[in-house]
Design an enzyme around this catalytic site. Sequence first.
Site: not given
Length: 378
Positions: A52, A76, A128-129, A150-151, A178, A184, A282
């Site tokens: 998101w 998705k 995502g995570s 890309e985590l 930002r 991330c 994180e």
Amino acid sequence: QSRGEAALAAEVFRYVAGLARELKGHSMYLQPETLDYTRREPYGVVGAIIPWNAPLVLAALKVAPALMTGNTMVLKASEEAPLAVLAMSKICADHLPAGVLNTITGYGAECGAAIAEHPMIPKISFTGSTFVGKKLLHQAADRVLRTSMELGGNDPFIVCEDADVAAAVDGAMLAKMRNGGQACTAANRFYVHEKIYDEFAAAMTARMAALVVGDGLDDKTQCGPVVSHKQKNEIAGMVDGALAQGAKRVAGDPSAMPAKGAFYPPTVLVDVPKDSDIARNEIFGPVAPLIKVSSDEEALRLANASEFGLIGYIYTKDLAKGLRLSARLETGMVGLNRGLVSDPAAPFGGMKESGLGREGGFEGIDEFLETQYVAVEW
């Protein structure tokens, strides 16, 4: 920032379109009277799952190269921010044959799993995570599904003894704030040399405290709400944990936030213990934990002591030292005297548990192509 994201997403499409004529195999003459060459071809149907926090750019980084290389896609959107992606997909649908780009909405456990398990999808691209990425990898293993991911990250920001403090604070504000820290690439752990720690902390505190918090649709706003009340509560819990472990809050008063909305204040924590929970996890919010170090070596050791390795930031006036530290930083990207590292032409991605593969640049195009080797005798 939202307008900037829309402009960057458009630039991703322009950049990728410009590479369409640059897709090449190569020829080799390995033995007499033979010709050996490679050719590139699309996977077919590619699955993509995005989060998101930057939906337009993250969608563009998957849609543009996948379609340019000849694939179709099932995309998705995040259940927490689907509308911008649906609007972009409508624009794409107006210029594409039916069925080339198919955008779905829903929850990951249902829709994401269906993409990962579908027999007609040989390739999946996920942002995502790390937790969800690992689940998808387990699902993908049974079919040896090609994946690029890309985590998550836990991005260090190193301020050396010789750094220009004003420039480092400018870069820290960019790297931290930002998207309200919900990125991330957001700086998560600030390792500041003890000789300039107080100066950096005072300047960072003043800048964070001065940010205007409010409605994201108001152009005066500099920090909007976080994505949800759940996220707000998680951030608050991490800060409370850091305070219990000895940190001090010098900016950020939760009681001064608007009553309506998931607002968390821009927060600075000082005297943060090096082994505190907030230094290991994180944050994904507008919180800057400042950790005092006594040397560049200590900062580098602490920065690398993480299972994550997405991006790191270094500030120093000594370029040679900065280049040496950059080479030893275990991250897929480094911002050396820069707080913003993002460009459609550059490869974006991490080391260790921060991901597999890259997005952007030629490397991002390669993620959507198979290579076939052909050997010819004549």
